[in-house]
Design an enzyme around this catalytic site. Structure first.
Site, short mmCIF file in Angstrom:
data_model
loop_
_atom_site.label_atom_id
_atom_site.label_comp_id
_atom_site.label_asym_id
_atom_site.label_seq_id
_atom_site.Cartn_x
_atom_site.Cartn_y
_atom_site.Cartn_z
N LYS A 185 0.95 -1.50 0.43
CA LYS A 185 0.26 -0.11 -0.16
C LYS A 185 0.67 1.22 -0.11
CE LYS A 185 -3.94 -2.02 0.65
NZ LYS A 185 -4.86 -1.75 -0.53
N GLU B 258 -9.76 6.24 3.16
CA GLU B 258 -10.39 4.98 3.69
C GLU B 258 -9.73 4.08 3.83
OE1 GLU B 258 -9.83 5.63 0.23
OE2 GLU B 258 -9.03 3.50 0.31
N SER C 195 1.70 -9.24 -0.28
CA SER C 195 1.34 -8.37 -0.62
C SER C 195 1.50 -7.74 1.04
CB SER C 195 0.27 -7.53 -1.00
OG SER C 195 -0.48 -8.93 0.14
C1 LIG Z 1 -1.47 -7.32 2.50
C2 LIG Z 1 -2.79 -6.41 1.78
N1 LIG Z 1 -2.86 -7.19 0.82
C3 LIG Z 1 -4.03 -6.85 -0.04
C4 LIG Z 1 -4.56 -5.81 0.51
C5 LIG Z 1 -5.83 -5.89 -1.19
O1 LIG Z 1 -6.31 -4.82 -1.61
P1 LIG Z 1 -5.79 -4.64 -3.01
O2 LIG Z 1 -7.09 -5.94 -3.96
O3 LIG Z 1 -5.93 -3.51 -4.03
O4 LIG Z 1 -4.04 -5.27 -3.75
C6 LIG Z 1 -4.95 -5.07 1.60
C7 LIG Z 1 -6.13 -4.45 1.53
O5 LIG Z 1 -6.33 -3.39 2.49
C8 LIG Z 1 -3.68 -5.46 2.17
O6 LIG Z 1 -3.93 -4.21 3.08
#
Ligand SMILES: Cc1ncc(COP(=O)(O)O)c(C=O)c1O
Lengths: 416, 269
Positions: free
Chosen positions: A101, A124, A398
């Site tokens: 993020k 948000e 992620s």
């Molecule tokens: C660690 C992590 N992965 C994935 C996501 C999902 O978001 P996005 O699909 O935009 O990657 C989030 C959302 O808060 C997150 O904190």
């Protein structure tokens, strides 16, 4: 070269068009008050993209502050355990503040600071990771910051609420509707509409009205750009080749589009997005927009046209996921388009399977993943054994799981 | 007569008296189905010239807490798009003939089917349509469908609107243009914004359509002041709040009479 008579090659660089469309998806479905702000944002962004000083400052911060490039890790024990494809992890969990993020938050905050003459950020958050990333960028750049968060999410992601507060951000509880991400976005947009002259809305995923889906994608594409070269470079821990498949979880879709986008032209690389299967599709308590043929239909939510979980009357459905960050009724418009043109595919992972992925990564690799990212791992537990040992999967890890310890403790028990 | 002509006629007739149209909003299905029908009937008797007929949506992004709460309650009570249209028909059959502008968000209309909605609305006795999250650029299917069904297509302008957007909205609107008085969401406010007259002037340079101002108006004196500069006065949250009070329909009637008198001040004064 053979010329295909059935299909013309898709130009992935041609989306979105000037009106913000990815095929039939995307667009700008917002109250009139915001239209000038979107135009202004688009102009600032287009200007920044070709501004060498801006791009150099962003690259410098990504390197010296975020810690980029994030490493590529070969998951040896997990690969051996599953006995199929070799698994590599792109380690966004090691980015400063704990998730991908920050790539987008820092990009947009710098854009506001250098190009837009605004002084206040609203955002948000669902899992709290985008909120923490935004609070981090705001502290770094010395900007006022307010984050809206559903009360259900505040409860399940408590550590992140406190982290935001420590970083000097005001967290405002959102009590309306389902008290999760969707309602936090409504409230952030209402704040933005009211204070649009001074305020930038720092949207956290590849969602919302144009130019957000394209801008967020571009800020997140650093993930895929790095991974593309790391995979081919053994000195960077890569297998010396491109992967056969890339797997990423999909909430709004920003980490997925960030790793997919630089690989779109590599047509042999399968791109697989994993949605939140919650308690299962039949059960109805899930957030798998593409997997529910009954309720996942073309719709408009919060400024963009895409797949939306809704009832037959066009009212937005309540969603469920064990992970707050995937608990959302719509999905980024570019994913809907890539799916239509056959470039990417989507599956889902239930809460139960996700927890298996979570434990596997903890025990076999010494990495505690975010529950969002654990959806990707949960699916890889099924995918890898179906593939040959000389094949390669790249997973976008992620984020890290510190924020989720409370949820996991409640679900699988703390005293094991 | 087509819906758009019924709306045009309201403004044409008021023009000769110098009064502005009183245009109350109500959320259908709130507090209950029956009571919302009574509210609309009471508004018509109290002097409404055009009624903004609210079709609830789960994610009312342009609305403040009052209308959010009301539309949420209406949805929990089972209010559907089809039932809202049925309510319009019932009111027509009861003899309520005030023009109705349906007001909703885009997704419920998209789910219903744009062309199907326009036709069903017109045959239910709806005269125009306002969709706050559908600016002219995104309305390439719904706008022609409304035109074909005889409905007025009403778009909104805000104090932040550029000259270019004013021109575009003026080109696409029929019936009237809805001016959002503040940069913000719906909800009663104590003061009218000081920049309102200048905003109205800016819009006038690009259109001869009647202008209605809404968002934030809650009292008779405010309505009177707005009626001096535009042709229509829209009141939502204050009336919705009254409808939710214990005295319900009576409270709506009393407030609506005050607001109608304010809006119509030109008639006497
Ligand atoms: C660690 C992590 N992965 C994935 C996501 C999902 O978001 P996005 O699909 O935009 O990657 C989030 C959302 O808060 C997150 O904190």
């Amino acid at each position: 070269m053979t010329i295909s008579t059935t299909s013309t090659p898709v130009n992935y660089g041609a989306v979105p068009d000037e009106t913000g469309r990815f095929g039939p998806y995307g667009g700008k479905y917002v109250p009139e008050t915001l239209m000038p702000a979107l135009d202004e944002l688009e102009e600032a962004y287009l200007n920044a993209r070709v501004d060498k000083d801006f791009m150099a400052e962003l690259a410098h911060l990504q390197h010296t502050y975020v810690g980029r490039p994030t490493p590529l890790t070969y998951a040896r024990r997990l690969s051996e355990e599953l006995g199929g494809a070799q698994i590599y992890l792109k380690r966004e969990d090691l980015a400063h503040s704990g998730a991908h993020k920050i790539n987008n938050a820092l990009g947009q905050a710098l854009l506001m600071k250098r190009k837009m003459g605004k002084t206040r950020i609203v955002a948000e958050t669902g899992a709290g990771q985008h909120g923490v990333a935004t609070a981090t960028a705001a502290a770094l750049l010395g900007t006022e910051c307010i984050v809206y968060m559903g009360t259900v999410d505040m409860e399940r992601q408590k550590p992140n609420v406190f982290r935001m507060q420590l970083l000097g951000t005001e967290v405002r509880a959102v009590d309306s509707g389902s008290q999760t991400l969707k309602d936090a976005i409504n409230e952030a947009i209402r704040d933005w509409v009211t204070n649009v002259e001074t305020t930038h809305y720092l949207l956290g995923s590849a969602l919302g009205p144009h130019p957000y889906p394209a801008m967020v994608r571009d800020f997140q594409s650093i993930i895929g750009i790095e991974a593309h070269s790391q995979m081919q470079d053994p000195a960077e821990g890569g297998p010396g080749r491109l992967p056969d498949a890339i797997v990423a979880c999909v909430g709004g879709g920003s980490n997925a589009i960030g790793i997919f986008h630089p690989f779109l032209k590599e047509e042999k690389v399968r791109l697989i997005g994993v949605e939140a299967g919650g308690h299962g599709i039949e059960d109805g308590a899930h957030a798998a927009r593409f997997a529910d043929p009954e309720r996942g239909r073309l719709g408009v939510l919060q400024g963009t046209k895409s797949y939306v979980l809704q009832d037959s009357d066009g009212q937005i459905a309540l969603t469920h996921s064990i992970s707050a960050g995937l608990d959302y009724a719509s999905v980024g418009p570019e994913h809907a388009w890539l799916r239509d043109v056959g470039r990417s595919e989507y599956t889902y992972c239930t809460d139960t399977q996700t927890l298996k992925g979570f434990s596997a990564l903890c025990e076999l690799e010494g990495i505690i993943p975010a529950l969002e990212s654990a959806h990707a791992i949960g699916y890889v537990l099924e995918l890898a054994p179906q593939m040959a040992q000389d094949q390669v999967i790249l997973v976008n890890l992620s984020g890290r799981g510190d924020k989720d310890l409370g949820t996991v403790m409640q679900t699988i028990g703390g005293d094991r | 007569m087509r819906g758009v002509e019924r709306i045009e006629q309201v403004f044409r007739e008021l023009k000769t008296t110098g009064a502005a149209a009183f245009m109350p909003y109500h959320a259908m299905g709130y507090p209950t189905r029956q009571q919302s029908l009574e509210v609309i009937a009471a508004l018509a008797v109290a002097g409404a010239d055009i009624v903004e007929f609210g079709i609830p949506h789960s994610d009312p992004l342009a609305d403040g807490p009052t209308i959010q709460t009301a539309t949420y309650a209406a949805l929990v009570g089972g209010t559907s798009v089809a039932d809202c249209l049925k309510m319009a028909r019932e009111l027509r059959d009861q003899g309520v003939d005030t023009p109705f502008c349906a007001m909703s968000y885009y997704n419920p209309i998209l789910a219903f089917g744009e062309e199907r909605f326009a036709n069903a609305a017109a045959s239910a006795g709806i005269d125009g349509l306002i969709v706050p999250d559908l600016p002219p650029g995104e309305s390439e299917l719904l706008e022609p469908a409304c035109r074909a069904a005889g409905l007025a297509t009403i778009y909104m302008l805000a104090p932040t609107s550029t000259e270019e957007r004013i021109k575009s909205v003026a080109r696409h609107s029929t019936g009237f243009i809805y001016l959002v008085s503040v940069t913000g969401i719906t909800g009663a406010r104590d003061e009218l914004p000081p920049y309102l007259p200048a905003f109205v002037e800016r819009v006038r340079r690009h259109t001869d359509l009647p202008l209605a101002v809404g968002f934030g108006i809650s009292t008779g004196p405010q309505a009177a002041r707005v009626s001096e500069i535009v042709e229509g006065v829209v009141v939502g949250s204050a009336l919705v709040k009254a409808a939710g009070a214990e005295t319900g329909v009576d409270a709506v009637r009393i407030l609506a009479e005050e607001l109608a008198a304010g809006s119509h001040k030109g008639v006497d004064g």
